[in-house]
Design a protein around this motif. Structure first.
Motif, mmCIF file in Angstrom:
data_model
loop_
_atom_site.group_PDB
_atom_site.id
_atom_site.type_symbol
_atom_site.label_atom_id
_atom_site.label_comp_id
_atom_site.label_asym_id
_atom_site.label_seq_id
_atom_site.Cartn_x
_atom_site.Cartn_y
_atom_site.Cartn_z
ATOM 1 N N ASP A 169 110.416 78.650 9.563
ATOM 2 C CA ASP A 169 110.664 77.509 10.445
ATOM 3 C C ASP A 169 109.904 77.592 11.762
ATOM 4 O O ASP A 169 109.989 76.690 12.596
ATOM 5 N N ARG A 170 109.144 78.676 11.971
ATOM 6 C CA ARG A 170 108.368 78.811 13.209
ATOM 7 C C ARG A 170 106.925 78.322 13.032
ATOM 8 O O ARG A 170 106.144 78.320 13.980
ATOM 9 N N ARG A 171 106.589 77.910 11.834
ATOM 10 C CA ARG A 171 105.237 77.413 11.587
ATOM 11 C C ARG A 171 105.026 76.070 12.297
ATOM 12 O O ARG A 171 105.861 75.185 12.222
ATOM 13 N N SER A 172 103.888 75.966 12.984
ATOM 14 C CA SER A 172 103.536 74.714 13.655
ATOM 15 C C SER A 172 102.043 74.745 13.962
ATOM 16 O O SER A 172 101.362 75.747 13.722
ATOM 17 N N SER A 173 101.562 73.655 14.508
ATOM 18 C CA SER A 173 100.144 73.582 14.879
ATOM 19 C C SER A 173 99.884 74.162 16.266
ATOM 20 O O SER A 173 98.729 74.258 16.700
ATOM 21 N N ALA A 174 100.950 74.563 16.972
ATOM 22 C CA ALA A 174 100.774 75.162 18.303
ATOM 23 C C ALA A 174 100.010 76.480 18.179
ATOM 24 O O ALA A 174 100.051 77.142 17.145
ATOM 25 N N LEU A 175 99.332 76.852 19.256
ATOM 26 C CA LEU A 175 98.478 78.032 19.234
ATOM 27 C C LEU A 175 99.292 79.299 19.482
ATOM 28 O O LEU A 175 99.945 79.438 20.514
ATOM 29 N N ALA A 176 99.236 80.250 18.536
ATOM 30 C CA ALA A 176 99.962 81.517 18.671
ATOM 31 C C ALA A 176 99.081 82.621 19.229
ATOM 32 O O ALA A 176 99.526 83.431 20.047
ATOM 33 N N LEU A 177 97.816 82.667 18.808
ATOM 34 C CA LEU A 177 96.918 83.759 19.200
ATOM 35 C C LEU A 177 95.527 83.201 19.440
ATOM 36 O O LEU A 177 95.006 82.428 18.634
ATOM 37 N N ARG A 178 94.943 83.643 20.550
ATOM 38 C CA ARG A 178 93.578 83.235 20.890
ATOM 39 C C ARG A 178 92.748 84.490 21.140
ATOM 40 O O ARG A 178 93.149 85.352 21.930
ATOM 41 N N VAL A 179 91.592 84.593 20.453
ATOM 42 C CA VAL A 179 90.703 85.752 20.599
ATOM 43 C C VAL A 179 89.300 85.229 20.918
ATOM 44 O O VAL A 179 88.460 85.043 20.035
ATOM 45 N N PRO A 180 89.019 84.968 22.196
ATOM 46 C CA PRO A 180 87.742 84.359 22.565
ATOM 47 C C PRO A 180 86.516 85.149 22.129
ATOM 48 O O PRO A 180 85.476 84.561 21.814
ATOM 49 N N ALA A 181 86.601 86.476 22.109
ATOM 50 C CA ALA A 181 85.438 87.289 21.747
ATOM 51 C C ALA A 181 84.974 86.987 20.325
ATOM 52 O O ALA A 181 83.791 87.160 19.995
ATOM 53 N N LEU A 182 85.890 86.550 19.478
ATOM 54 C CA LEU A 182 85.563 86.243 18.087
ATOM 55 C C LEU A 182 85.518 84.752 17.813
ATOM 56 O O LEU A 182 85.253 84.338 16.679
ATOM 57 N N ASP A 183 85.792 83.936 18.851
ATOM 58 C CA ASP A 183 85.925 82.492 18.658
ATOM 59 C C ASP A 183 86.945 82.182 17.564
ATOM 60 O O ASP A 183 86.730 81.300 16.718
ATOM 61 N N ILE A 189 97.835 102.190 12.955
ATOM 62 C CA ILE A 189 96.879 101.110 13.157
ATOM 63 C C ILE A 189 96.069 101.369 14.419
ATOM 64 O O ILE A 189 96.622 101.736 15.465
ATOM 65 N N GLU A 190 94.759 101.157 14.327
ATOM 66 C CA GLU A 190 93.904 101.231 15.519
ATOM 67 C C GLU A 190 94.346 100.152 16.512
ATOM 68 O O GLU A 190 94.537 98.993 16.134
ATOM 69 N N PRO A 191 94.522 100.497 17.804
ATOM 70 C CA PRO A 191 95.054 99.526 18.763
ATOM 71 C C PRO A 191 94.003 98.558 19.308
ATOM 72 O O PRO A 191 93.971 98.277 20.510
ATOM 73 N N ASP A 192 93.124 98.054 18.450
ATOM 74 C CA ASP A 192 92.131 97.080 18.894
ATOM 75 C C ASP A 192 92.810 95.755 19.234
ATOM 76 O O ASP A 192 93.722 95.319 18.516
ATOM 77 N N PRO A 193 92.361 95.083 20.296
ATOM 78 C CA PRO A 193 92.912 93.759 20.616
ATOM 79 C C PRO A 193 92.299 92.700 19.707
ATOM 80 O O PRO A 193 91.511 91.843 20.137
ATOM 81 N N LEU A 194 92.670 92.751 18.448
ATOM 82 C CA LEU A 194 92.110 91.888 17.416
ATOM 83 C C LEU A 194 93.229 91.392 16.514
ATOM 84 O O LEU A 194 94.308 91.991 16.459
ATOM 85 N N PRO A 195 92.979 90.321 15.768
ATOM 86 C CA PRO A 195 94.031 89.788 14.899
ATOM 87 C C PRO A 195 94.498 90.764 13.830
ATOM 88 O O PRO A 195 95.704 90.844 13.541
ATOM 89 N N GLU A 196 93.584 91.506 13.216
ATOM 90 C CA GLU A 196 93.953 92.353 12.079
ATOM 91 C C GLU A 196 94.999 93.408 12.432
ATOM 92 O O GLU A 196 95.996 93.554 11.699
ATOM 93 N N ASP A 207 88.302 88.349 26.422
ATOM 94 C CA ASP A 207 86.914 88.774 26.545
ATOM 95 C C ASP A 207 86.546 88.572 28.013
ATOM 96 O O ASP A 207 86.513 87.432 28.487
ATOM 97 N N PRO A 208 86.311 89.644 28.775
ATOM 98 C CA PRO A 208 86.099 89.505 30.222
ATOM 99 C C PRO A 208 84.909 88.634 30.590
ATOM 100 O O PRO A 208 84.806 88.188 31.735
ATOM 101 N N ASP A 209 84.030 88.389 29.650
ATOM 102 C CA ASP A 209 82.839 87.590 29.952
ATOM 103 C C ASP A 209 83.022 86.106 29.659
ATOM 104 O O ASP A 209 82.080 85.331 29.804
ATOM 105 N N ARG A 210 84.220 85.707 29.264
ATOM 106 C CA ARG A 210 84.418 84.312 28.882
ATOM 107 C C ARG A 210 85.594 83.712 29.640
ATOM 108 O O ARG A 210 86.668 84.298 29.724
#
Length: 241
Positions: A11-25, A57-64, A208-211
């Motif tokens: 019931d939490r599914r929606s079109s709202a944005l949950a995660l944004r990763v600018p470095a990967l677009d 898990i490797e603590p990368d700031p990434l979706p995976e 992403d500090p450059d964006r």
């Protein structure tokens, strides 16, 4: 909410944005985030992860890494964002670190960001994508550990209680973008930077500090000084859990 699995409930599914990763677009709506967390949970099940099991898990700031954490939580398994801890059922690391980890009996290796060179190592993107986009109802004890860090274990209840305090103290709403400026190795970062925003329908940002799109309304980081970041509100993770 009683367990982390409730954050990715149907019931939490929606079109709202949950995660944004600018470095990967790459952006994940709540629909995408929940569905991929379920797929990650099914994939971990294929690897033999069960309630009471452990995943590193490797603590990368990434979706995976983040989605694997939620996939493990759906089982009632415990995650550590410390890949020196290899007494685990599954070990999830970037593809270019595959050779850093020798085979350990009982441990399944998984890489993301590129295909593995060893056919005995799983490819996160390929294998998770092919999984069933639904996860069976699973009873998980809120008092069971979901995160291990620094020799301590943190339960679903502990982390969600800390996240609820953050929501109240900071006044988080669905309109907020919470920028995670510290590693996921700190349970306070997980509670304040991930669980708190997701609990109210806000957006988690791995910057992403450059964006410019890496900016948000709240920053989570232990060494942020006034004026160091563009966010007006800041949280120090050690004060959270």
């Amino acid at each position: 909410m009683n367990t982390l699995g409730d954050l990715v409930a149907r019931d939490r599914r929606s079109s709202a944005l949950a995660l944004r990763v600018p470095a990967l677009d790459r952006d994940y709506s709540y629909r995408d985030f929940c569905t991929t967390a379920w797929k990650a949970g099914n994939f971990l099940s294929f690897l033999g992860v069960r309630g009471g099991g452990r995943v590193a898990i490797e603590p990368d700031p990434l979706p995976e890494p983040l989605l694997t954490f939620f996939g493990a939580a759906l089982h009632g398994a415990t995650t550590t964002f410390d890949t020196t801890d290899i007494d685990v059922r599954a070990l999830v690391v970037p593809w270019d670190r595959e050779d850093d980890f020798a085979d350990v009996p009982g441990t399944k290796r998984v890489v993301y960001g590129g295909p593995p060179s060893d056919p005995g190592v799983s490819h996160w993107e390929k294998d998770v994508w092919s999984e069933n986009p639904a996860f069976p109802q699973t009873d998980v004890d809120p008092a069971s550990p979901v995160l291990a860090s620094g020799g301590d274990e943190y339960s679903h209840r502990t982390l969600l209680t800390a996240a609820a305090r953050v929501v109240e103290d900071v006044g988080l709403t669905a309109d907020d973008d919470v920028v995670v400026r510290d590693p996921l190795t700190d349970p306070g970062v997980v509670a304040a930077g991930v669980l708190a925003p997701l609990s109210v329908g806000a957006t988690v940002v791995f910057p992403d500090p450059d964006r410019d799109e890496s900016q948000g309304t709240v920053a989570v980081g232990s060494e942020i000084l006034e004026g160091d970041v563009p966010e007006d509100r800041t949280l120090s993770p050690p004060n959270v859990v």
